[in-house]
Design an enzyme around this catalytic site. Sequence first.
Site, PDB file in Angstrom:
ATOM      1  N   ASN A   9      29.817  -2.305   7.374  1.00  0.00           N
ATOM      2  CA  ASN A   9      29.518  -3.605   7.972  1.00  0.00           C
ATOM      3  C   ASN A   9      28.187  -3.452   8.699  1.00  0.00           C
ATOM      4  O   ASN A   9      28.118  -2.821   9.746  1.00  0.00           O
ATOM      5  CB  ASN A   9      30.644  -3.987   8.954  1.00  0.00           C
ATOM      6  CG  ASN A   9      30.303  -5.235   9.748  1.00  0.00           C
ATOM      7  OD1 ASN A   9      29.348  -5.944   9.433  1.00  0.00           O
ATOM      8  ND2 ASN A   9      31.087  -5.514  10.783  1.00  0.00           N
ATOM      9  N   TRP A  10      27.152  -4.015   8.125  1.00  0.00           N
ATOM     10  CA  TRP A  10      25.810  -3.815   8.686  1.00  0.00           C
ATOM     11  C   TRP A  10      25.569  -4.668   9.931  1.00  0.00           C
ATOM     12  O   TRP A  10      24.560  -4.490  10.614  1.00  0.00           O
ATOM     13  CB  TRP A  10      24.748  -4.135   7.630  1.00  0.00           C
ATOM     14  CG  TRP A  10      24.722  -3.180   6.475  1.00  0.00           C
ATOM     15  CD1 TRP A  10      25.571  -2.118   6.260  1.00  0.00           C
ATOM     16  CD2 TRP A  10      23.804  -3.184   5.379  1.00  0.00           C
ATOM     17  NE1 TRP A  10      25.233  -1.474   5.099  1.00  0.00           N
ATOM     18  CE2 TRP A  10      24.152  -2.103   4.527  1.00  0.00           C
ATOM     19  CE3 TRP A  10      22.724  -3.991   5.017  1.00  0.00           C
ATOM     20  CZ2 TRP A  10      23.459  -1.817   3.349  1.00  0.00           C
ATOM     21  CZ3 TRP A  10      22.030  -3.696   3.843  1.00  0.00           C
ATOM     22  CH2 TRP A  10      22.391  -2.622   3.027  1.00  0.00           C
ATOM     23  N   LYS A  11      26.445  -5.609  10.184  1.00  0.00           N
ATOM     24  CA  LYS A  11      26.269  -6.510  11.337  1.00  0.00           C
ATOM     25  C   LYS A  11      24.865  -7.141  11.266  1.00  0.00           C
ATOM     26  O   LYS A  11      24.371  -7.380  10.168  1.00  0.00           O
ATOM     27  CB  LYS A  11      26.521  -5.766  12.652  1.00  0.00           C
ATOM     28  CG  LYS A  11      27.862  -5.027  12.620  1.00  0.00           C
ATOM     29  CD  LYS A  11      28.291  -4.468  13.936  1.00  0.00           C
ATOM     30  CE  LYS A  11      29.633  -3.756  13.770  1.00  0.00           C
ATOM     31  NZ  LYS A  11      30.198  -3.305  15.005  1.00  0.00           N
ATOM     32  N   HIS A  95      36.073 -10.691  12.621  1.00  0.00           N
ATOM     33  CA  HIS A  95      35.615  -9.479  13.308  1.00  0.00           C
ATOM     34  C   HIS A  95      35.655  -9.716  14.822  1.00  0.00           C
ATOM     35  O   HIS A  95      35.390 -10.826  15.288  1.00  0.00           O
ATOM     36  CB  HIS A  95      34.193  -9.135  12.857  1.00  0.00           C
ATOM     37  CG  HIS A  95      33.770  -7.783  13.320  1.00  0.00           C
ATOM     38  ND1 HIS A  95      33.300  -7.568  14.596  1.00  0.00           N
ATOM     39  CD2 HIS A  95      33.785  -6.582  12.709  1.00  0.00           C
ATOM     40  CE1 HIS A  95      33.031  -6.276  14.733  1.00  0.00           C
ATOM     41  NE2 HIS A  95      33.317  -5.665  13.609  1.00  0.00           N
ATOM     42  N   GLU A  97      33.645  -9.084  17.077  1.00  0.00           N
ATOM     43  CA  GLU A  97      32.400  -9.646  17.633  1.00  0.00           C
ATOM     44  C   GLU A  97      32.335 -11.151  17.414  1.00  0.00           C
ATOM     45  O   GLU A  97      31.789 -11.888  18.235  1.00  0.00           O
ATOM     46  CB  GLU A  97      31.185  -8.931  17.016  1.00  0.00           C
ATOM     47  CG  GLU A  97      31.017  -7.539  17.610  1.00  0.00           C
ATOM     48  CD  GLU A  97      30.482  -6.501  16.645  1.00  0.00           C
ATOM     49  OE1 GLU A  97      29.892  -6.873  15.618  1.00  0.00           O
ATOM     50  OE2 GLU A  97      30.672  -5.298  16.926  1.00  0.00           O
ATOM     51  N   GLU A 165      40.680  -2.606  14.066  1.00  0.00           N
ATOM     52  CA  GLU A 165      39.499  -2.180  14.809  1.00  0.00           C
ATOM     53  C   GLU A 165      39.744  -2.393  16.300  1.00  0.00           C
ATOM     54  O   GLU A 165      39.509  -3.496  16.821  1.00  0.00           O
ATOM     55  CB  GLU A 165      38.273  -3.000  14.392  1.00  0.00           C
ATOM     56  CG  GLU A 165      37.921  -2.874  12.928  1.00  0.00           C
ATOM     57  CD  GLU A 165      36.439  -3.163  12.680  1.00  0.00           C
ATOM     58  OE1 GLU A 165      35.779  -2.277  12.139  1.00  0.00           O
ATOM     59  OE2 GLU A 165      35.953  -4.241  13.047  1.00  0.00           O
ATOM     60  N   GLY A 171      31.553   0.766  18.428  1.00  0.00           N
ATOM     61  CA  GLY A 171      30.209   1.039  18.943  1.00  0.00           C
ATOM     62  C   GLY A 171      30.190   1.844  20.229  1.00  0.00           C
ATOM     63  O   GLY A 171      29.156   1.934  20.896  1.00  0.00           O
ATOM     64  N   SER A 211      33.814   3.383  15.622  1.00  0.00           N
ATOM     65  CA  SER A 211      33.163   4.683  15.791  1.00  0.00           C
ATOM     66  C   SER A 211      33.577   5.710  14.736  1.00  0.00           C
ATOM     67  O   SER A 211      33.760   6.886  15.048  1.00  0.00           O
ATOM     68  CB  SER A 211      33.400   5.220  17.208  1.00  0.00           C
ATOM     69  OG  SER A 211      32.843   4.336  18.167  1.00  0.00           O
ATOM     70  N   GLY A 232      30.514   0.554  11.117  1.00  0.00           N
ATOM     71  CA  GLY A 232      29.308  -0.126  11.577  1.00  0.00           C
ATOM     72  C   GLY A 232      28.132   0.845  11.595  1.00  0.00           C
ATOM     73  O   GLY A 232      27.508   1.117  10.570  1.00  0.00           O
ATOM     74  N   GLY A 233      27.858   1.401  12.765  1.00  0.00           N
ATOM     75  CA  GLY A 233      26.676   2.236  12.987  1.00  0.00           C
ATOM     76  C   GLY A 233      26.426   3.303  11.932  1.00  0.00           C
ATOM     77  O   GLY A 233      25.304   3.430  11.426  1.00  0.00           O
TER      78      GLY A 233
HETATM   79  P1  13P Z   1      31.044   1.050  14.710  1.00  0.00           P
HETATM   80  O1  13P Z   1      31.363   1.888  13.481  1.00  0.00           O
HETATM   81  O2  13P Z   1      29.581   0.950  14.981  1.00  0.00           O
HETATM   82  O3  13P Z   1      31.870   1.447  15.872  1.00  0.00           O
HETATM   83  O4  13P Z   1      31.487  -0.450  14.333  1.00  0.00           O
HETATM   84  C1  13P Z   1      32.739  -0.673  13.816  1.00  0.00           C
HETATM   85  C2  13P Z   1      32.831  -2.061  13.333  1.00  0.00           C
HETATM   86  O5  13P Z   1      32.822  -2.989  14.111  1.00  0.00           O
HETATM   87  C3  13P Z   1      32.901  -2.276  11.875  1.00  0.00           C
HETATM   88  O6  13P Z   1      33.232  -3.599  11.583  1.00  0.00           O
END
Ligand code: 13P
Length: 249
Positions: A9-11, A95, A97, A165, A171, A211, A232-233
């Site tokens: 997920n590149w956000k 999600h 966020e 999640e 993050g 994470s 994500g990251g």
């Molecule tokens: P991180 O891997 O950066 O913690 O993000 C997880 C996430 O929100 C994937 O949707």
Amino acid sequence: MRRPLIAGNWKMNKTPSEAKGFAQELIKALPVKTDVEILICPPYTALSLVADIVKNTPIKLGAQNMYWEAKGAFTGEISGEFLKDIGCEYVILGHSERRQYFGETDETVNKKLHAALTGNLKPIICIGERLSERETNLTFDVIQKQLQGGFMNVGNIENVVVAYEPVWAIGTGKTATPEQAQEVHKYIRNFIVDKYDKNTADKMRILYGGSVTPENIAVLMKQPDIDGALVGGASLKLDSFLQLTKAGS
Ligand code: 13P
């Protein structure tokens, strides 16, 4: 029986040209055949460019959100039909966020889930508790509520993926322990057994997100109810994403 799914997920990261470069590098570096299903979810603005690059490769394409209406006067929104037409197979819904910053609720997630399934997209429904909820022993109540609301009046969930999640793990570098994650994944699968049936639950993939790194993915994936990761990251750098796809197999 359940094919692992490793999803990036590149956000809100990578411009269209950066996304294009990444996708080109990724297909060059990936083996032709992989045991895991590999998915990338770029921002809307890069979907079309990336779709052209990953077409006829093992890499699947997904979006990070969609609106539930098909078309019309909804300024700034994108419908499932548009995503499908570009070449998306998956769409992330609800999600944390989006829940936190854009007011999404179980009700809106449910509307989007119905629309995604009608439009033949495979939804990845995100759920998870906040730190304060975990600390007050509300984790399972929260998960149950999100599942009940999200899956309201949804009949066929064959193509649905759930992503657990925990908000406190996103993050932050504070990954859930394999035991903490497994406990919730098991709870989610049991919910699906109760609401649908065992066969459906056995087939449904439940991803862990929060994470995830090349260092911790293997131990998470060893858990019986963890069928992949939503990352994500660590999905933004070619090296670490490649390592994740290898560790996931
Ligand atoms: P991180 O891997 O950066 O913690 O993000 C997880 C996430 O929100 C994937 O949707």
